[in-house]
Design an enzyme around this catalytic site. Structure first.
Site, PDB file in Angstrom:
ATOM      1  N   ALA A  74     -63.249 -53.858 -65.656  1.00 63.82           N
ATOM      2  CA  ALA A  74     -62.092 -54.891 -65.639  1.00 63.82           C
ATOM      3  C   ALA A  74     -61.927 -55.349 -67.209  1.00 63.82           C
ATOM      4  CB  ALA A  74     -62.330 -56.181 -64.865  1.00 63.82           C
ATOM      5  N   GLN A  76     -62.248 -57.881 -68.633  1.00 62.54           N
ATOM      6  CA  GLN A  76     -63.365 -58.938 -69.076  1.00 62.54           C
ATOM      7  C   GLN A  76     -64.650 -58.176 -68.803  1.00 62.54           C
ATOM      8  OE1 GLN A  76     -63.547 -60.970 -71.459  1.00 62.54           O
ATOM      9  NE2 GLN A  76     -61.215 -60.702 -71.911  1.00 62.54           N
ATOM     10  N   SER A  77     -64.808 -56.868 -68.733  1.00 61.93           N
ATOM     11  CA  SER A  77     -65.990 -56.220 -68.020  1.00 61.93           C
ATOM     12  C   SER A  77     -67.266 -56.404 -69.218  1.00 61.93           C
ATOM     13  CB  SER A  77     -65.782 -54.802 -67.991  1.00 61.93           C
ATOM     14  OG  SER A  77     -67.117 -54.196 -68.012  1.00 61.93           O
ATOM     15  N   ASN A  78     -68.367 -57.215 -68.737  1.00 62.54           N
ATOM     16  CA  ASN A  78     -69.462 -57.300 -69.472  1.00 62.54           C
ATOM     17  C   ASN A  78     -70.184 -55.871 -69.736  1.00 62.54           C
ATOM     18  OD1 ASN A  78     -69.466 -60.274 -69.636  1.00 62.54           O
ATOM     19  ND2 ASN A  78     -69.573 -60.021 -67.312  1.00 62.54           N
ATOM     20  N   CYS A  80     -68.443 -52.934 -69.875  1.00 61.15           N
ATOM     21  CA  CYS A  80     -68.064 -52.174 -70.769  1.00 61.15           C
ATOM     22  C   CYS A  80     -68.416 -52.462 -72.477  1.00 61.15           C
ATOM     23  CB  CYS A  80     -66.557 -51.985 -70.750  1.00 61.15           C
ATOM     24  SG  CYS A  80     -65.928 -51.264 -69.204  1.00 61.15           S
TER      25      CYS A  80
END
Ligand SMILES: *Cc1c(COP(=O)(O)O)cnc(C)c1O
Length: 325
Positions: A74, A76-78, A80
């Protein structure tokens, strides 16, 4: 595959062991002994649970002489963001397929840019649906690709959490404590699969209790199916026998869609901040520990020694200020 051998091949990314600290004021308030395992302080690119998985995933990428990593998530992917940081440290090119469309860089997205990741916007797909296509294109340009599924959740990534159980047991022995349940936010399945296997492999005897935070649309594999699949792959490959793995997953706190922050999450974030000075995140730990507070209020886990695994995510709060204030 021998689980003991795999460990030698990891890329060293985290500062391990992560701290294990008591939550004294919350313990008093909720009549149980509460501890917190601080993977938010793991030290790689502002922290989080994905670093444990990336040690094994990127270890394999280096072993296979890959020069480019692709993963997805997403906005706000942590996962990524931690992948981008780890790739920077290891000198790998990082491509991220993010759900949504071009937008101002805030929170994790700001950090993705800072770590030099190449961002591709994937519209409504946030789970890597277009990764193969991107991989084909980059291969044509001569890149050697390592693909990481969203959340870093496969049988390689989950090894990070198999070994995390060993780390915890050593730490508890040194500190002369013994917790009897591990509670955490469960989403793409790798964390829970690893903990379930590790709990058996090291005979830890703990209750492994995931709190689901992402309700999959009908037709998509849900968190439980993903956990079962990853556990089966690890046990097949390593010759461990786990005919009926004990997968405890509470799905009672997923009224809101993924990544939408409401009263449950806000309440948990406020309680942990004001009682313990600990920052939770609005998507994962906020929802999971918000659910846990409700269970504690209902008398569950009373007089038990419980361990809350802080899986990180705090950088996202800076993209959520309108929902948090
Ligand atoms: C990814 C993530 C989780 C969930 O871990 P899974 O292995 O995907 O189940 C929990 N908390 C945070 C902060 C995360 O980024």
């Amino acid at each position: 595959m021998d689980l003991r051998l795999k460990k030698e091949r990891k890329a060293s990314l985290g500062i391990l062991p992560t701290p294990l600290m008591p939550l004294k004021r919350l313990s008093r308030r909720y009549h149980c002994e509460m501890w917190m395992k601080r993977d938010d302080l793991i030290g790689m690119g502002m922290g989080g649970n994905k670093t444990r998985k990336l040690e094994y995933l990127l270890g394999e990428a280096l072993e296979k002489h890959c020069d480019t990593v692709i993963t997805a998530g997403a906005v706000q992917s942590n996962h990524c963001r931690q992948t981008a940081a780890a790739c920077a440290r290891l000198g790998l090119e990082c491509h991220l397929l993010l759900g949504g469309c071009e937008q101002p860089a805030q929170g994790n997205l700001l950090l993705d840019h800072l770590f030099g990741a190449k961002i591709h916007w994937a519209g409504s797909s946030r789970k890597g649906e277009d990764m193969e296509l991107l991989a084909e294109n980059l291969k044509k340009q001569g890149r050697k690709i390592y693909l990481i599924p969203y959340g870093g959740s496969d049988a390689v990534g989950a090894l990070g959490f198999v070994y995390a159980v060993e780390e915890l047991l050593i730490q508890e022995k040194q500190m002369n404590i013994q917790t009897d349940a591990i509670l955490f936010a469960s989403s793409s399945g790798g964390t829970q699969a690893g903990l379930v296997v590790g709990n058996q492999f090291y005979r830890a005897g703990k209750q492994v209790y995931g709190i689901g935070i992402d309700k999959s649309p009908t037709g998509e594999p849900d968190t439980r199916e993903k956990i079962e699949e990853i556990v089966a792959t690890i046990t097949d490959q390593s010759g461990l026998s786990m005919p009926e793995p004990d997968i405890q997953l509470n799905g009672d706190f997923m009224d809101r869609p993924y990544a939408e922050c409401g009263e449950l999450e806000k309440h948990a974030m406020t309680v942990f901040a004001r009682e313990e000075g600990v920052v939770l995140d609005p998507v994962y730990t906020g929802r999971a520990f918000g659910g846990l507070l409700r269970l504690l209020e209902a008398g569950m886990f009373k007089n038990r020694k419980i361990l809350l695994w802080h899986t990180g995510g705090a950088p996202a709060i800076f993209a959520y200020h309108s929902q948090l204030t």
